[in-house]
Design a protein around this motif. Sequence first.
Motif, short mmCIF file in Angstrom:
data_model
loop_
_atom_site.label_atom_id
_atom_site.label_comp_id
_atom_site.label_asym_id
_atom_site.label_seq_id
_atom_site.Cartn_x
_atom_site.Cartn_y
_atom_site.Cartn_z
N TYR A 608 0.83 -1.20 0.00
CA TYR A 608 0.00 0.00 0.00
C TYR A 608 0.87 1.26 0.00
N THR A 609 1.93 1.23 0.80
CA THR A 609 2.84 2.39 0.85
C THR A 609 3.46 2.64 -0.51
N LEU A 610 3.85 1.55 -1.19
CA LEU A 610 4.44 1.69 -2.54
C LEU A 610 3.43 2.32 -3.50
N LEU A 611 2.19 1.84 -3.44
CA LEU A 611 1.16 2.39 -4.33
C LEU A 611 0.81 3.82 -3.95
N ASP A 612 0.71 4.07 -2.64
CA ASP A 612 0.36 5.41 -2.18
C ASP A 612 1.40 6.44 -2.61
N ASN A 613 2.66 6.00 -2.71
CA ASN A 613 3.74 6.89 -3.17
C ASN A 613 3.95 6.83 -4.67
N LYS A 614 2.98 6.18 -5.38
CA LYS A 614 3.01 6.11 -6.86
C LYS A 614 4.34 5.56 -7.38
N TYR A 615 4.76 4.45 -6.74
CA TYR A 615 6.02 3.78 -7.10
C TYR A 615 7.23 4.69 -6.91
N TYR A 616 7.05 5.76 -6.15
CA TYR A 616 8.12 6.73 -5.86
C TYR A 616 8.65 7.40 -7.12
N MET A 617 7.85 7.40 -8.17
CA MET A 617 8.31 7.99 -9.43
C MET A 617 8.52 9.50 -9.30
N ASP A 618 7.64 10.15 -8.54
CA ASP A 618 7.81 11.60 -8.35
C ASP A 618 9.11 11.92 -7.62
N LYS A 619 9.40 11.13 -6.60
CA LYS A 619 10.63 11.37 -5.84
C LYS A 619 11.86 11.06 -6.68
N ILE A 620 11.78 9.99 -7.46
CA ILE A 620 12.90 9.65 -8.34
C ILE A 620 13.14 10.79 -9.33
N ASN A 621 12.05 11.31 -9.89
CA ASN A 621 12.19 12.42 -10.84
C ASN A 621 12.79 13.65 -10.17
N GLU A 622 12.34 13.93 -8.94
CA GLU A 622 12.85 15.11 -8.24
C GLU A 622 14.33 14.97 -7.89
N ILE A 623 14.71 13.76 -7.41
CA ILE A 623 16.09 13.56 -6.96
C ILE A 623 17.04 13.39 -8.13
N VAL A 624 16.66 12.50 -9.06
CA VAL A 624 17.58 12.15 -10.15
C VAL A 624 17.52 13.17 -11.28
N PHE A 625 16.32 13.39 -11.78
CA PHE A 625 16.22 14.20 -12.99
C PHE A 625 16.17 15.70 -12.70
N ALA A 626 15.32 16.09 -11.73
CA ALA A 626 15.22 17.52 -11.45
C ALA A 626 16.54 18.06 -10.92
N LYS A 627 17.12 17.38 -9.90
CA LYS A 627 18.39 17.85 -9.36
C LYS A 627 19.51 17.70 -10.38
N GLY A 628 19.44 16.62 -11.17
CA GLY A 628 20.44 16.46 -12.23
C GLY A 628 20.37 17.58 -13.25
N ALA A 629 19.13 17.95 -13.60
CA ALA A 629 18.94 19.05 -14.56
C ALA A 629 19.47 20.36 -13.99
N VAL A 630 19.23 20.56 -12.67
CA VAL A 630 19.74 21.78 -12.03
C VAL A 630 21.26 21.79 -12.06
N ALA A 631 21.86 20.62 -11.77
CA ALA A 631 23.33 20.54 -11.77
C ALA A 631 23.89 20.80 -13.17
N ILE A 632 23.25 20.21 -14.18
CA ILE A 632 23.70 20.44 -15.56
C ILE A 632 23.54 21.91 -15.93
N GLY A 633 22.39 22.49 -15.54
CA GLY A 633 22.16 23.89 -15.83
C GLY A 633 23.17 24.80 -15.16
N ARG A 634 23.49 24.47 -13.90
CA ARG A 634 24.48 25.28 -13.18
C ARG A 634 25.86 25.15 -13.84
N GLY A 635 26.19 23.91 -14.28
CA GLY A 635 27.47 23.71 -14.95
C GLY A 635 27.55 24.47 -16.26
#
Length: 695
Positions: A608-635
């Motif tokens: 239930y926790t896994l489903l309630d967190n939508k497979y953690y896809m939002d968090k993965i996107n925020e940590i990996v892709f969003a922060k990665g994009a910020v790091a690339i942009g800053r670079g």
Amino acid sequence: MSTTLNENLLLAVPLAPLAGSLIAGLFGKAVGRAGAHSVTILGVAISFILSAIVFFDVLNGASFNATVYEWLTVGKLKFEVGFLVDSLTAMMMCVVTFVSLMVHIYTIGYMADDDGYQRFFSYISLFTFSMLMLVMSNNFLQLFFGWEAVGLVSYLLIGFYFTRESAIYANMKAFIVNRVGDFGFILGIGLLLAFAGSMNYGDVFAKSHELASLNFPGTSWGLLTVACICLFIGAMGKSAQFPLHVWLPDSMEGPTPISALIHAATMVTAGIFMVTRMSPLFELSDTALSFVMVIGAITALFMGFLGIIQNDIKRVVAYSTLSQLGYMTVALGASAYSVAVFHLMTHAFFKALLFLGAGSVIIGMHHDQDIRNMGGLRKYMPITWITSLVGSLALIGTPFFSGFYSKDSIIDAVKLSHLPGSGFAYFAVVASVFVTALYSFRMYFLVFHGEERFRNPKHPESPMGAEAAAHAAHGHDDHGHGHDAHGHGHDDHGHAHEPHETPWVVWLPLVLLAIPSVVIGAIGIGPMIYGDFFQHGVAFDKVIFIGENHEALHEMAEEFHGWAAMGLHSVSGLPVWLALAGVVVAWFLYLVRPDLPAVIKRAFGPIYTLLDNKYYMDKINEIVFAKGAVAIGRGLWKEGDVVVIDGIVNGSARFIGWFASVIRFLQSGYIYHYAFAMIIGMLGLLTLFVTLGGK
């Protein structure tokens, strides 16, 4: 005998909604609320009538494939606005304009007290124009224009309540995720342009076999495989396929009418339409088809699981959309393009019905969207109840309802496919039948049957979407009744208001959508899947599109003996019994033993926790892709902007300053210095001329 459709008539189809949008948007205060909805509804109604005329003309042999306006020519490359109208386009035009017309009428009642009334009508008409330009295009430039336009307008509509942080977050999320998909889409278009030398569909398709023989430069990958996968990445964004699906549930922050328009007939179907139109290219790459099929299967099954635990009525329907889009995508991967488009059409009607029905319930519940606070609404909202039941029965694939014919055809096509991944895809779509029935009738039973929980809501802390909160901020529902911050209506003595049936402008579109939700499947399955429907008009590769070279559709055609026989024969098949099992389980859990869901939730806590967190896809996107994009942009900012660009700009400025400081010494102000410089210059020029003359 084939005839050419009238160009002016075709132009009027997208331009009528555009005209209504401009009038409502630019002159909203002048024309008022009545003027805004009148002019936009008139524009969409004209568009629907003309689309219906075009549809029947195409069935009688008419077609159109020509340039309407040439914008720019660069060498042999032409940038044009043009229309391609065949049976596929004509069907899409009718679906888009009819659903849009229903949404426009519904909006009169739903948005009655909203301050942004004129703005909303302007946006939804602009949305209709954008989608029509997309489906009518005959070249990649116009396709890309319509593609980006629906993305832009969806950004405006999802963030309609722009003073709410949740709405701002949702529309930015939709915009950014779609940009990821669109990056792949434009790469695919660029590859085809580079190697085919044209942006016109017909020119590219004519060179498809030549493209299939080429490799992507520097690799052993097939060029067409890479191009098709890039195009499909664009479809993954627009049609919300895993993992680019994360924006679609959050799009519920927009008002309910636009949820229906986005999910039923416009934006999310654009990807399915695009892959179908590109079928001559996809057919030449089994790798691309397998990729499409597996992505669709993952989306169909795993997004359906998320629908089971949702408590917001609109989010349940939103996850249903994700799952059904997965079905369509699986059909595309199985080369059953006509089946995918058939499900697109049937789904448009019953999904618009379910969304507008959910909106009607929200109005009746005074803008409470939590299904745990509902129950027993059947006797208070009879029209909403019966139409929502029709939509739910169509969604789960009940025999003789529209969704049955298209969903069963997809399952049969995947079962007969031999592509890698087809086994998993077949399991996914069959299992999804049970899952779909479970979450659909969980919502239905909790809303319309059982205890009247709205009299003593146990979940007042449930978060409201931006829509409900915006209405709460006004302090009134659509009939002027006051309600508290949680959307629960109360009178002056604190007693809950009775739920009520909605006005005719709200329930009439429900009735009109319920009719095709029942009959359109039986009417369409013969000609669209097993007949010659897709041979009408322009067909670049009839053999591919109508499936004459696919064993799956051949075998299905041999077993098809009409819509009635198909419905009767279904009782011996697994899908119908799985759907029935889903309904029975939902009935038992939520009406007979409503205490059991809490027990199951505790027993399967981690799941239930896994489903309630939508497979953690939002968090993965925020940590990996969003922060990665910020790091690339800053670079890029530090190294690219500051070091390289600023270095060049500032360096050139310093060089000019140094050069000027040297030249300054020659500017003495004495005439004889300047005369001497002139003599030296003349001697230098004479020497140069004599030297050149001697040679």
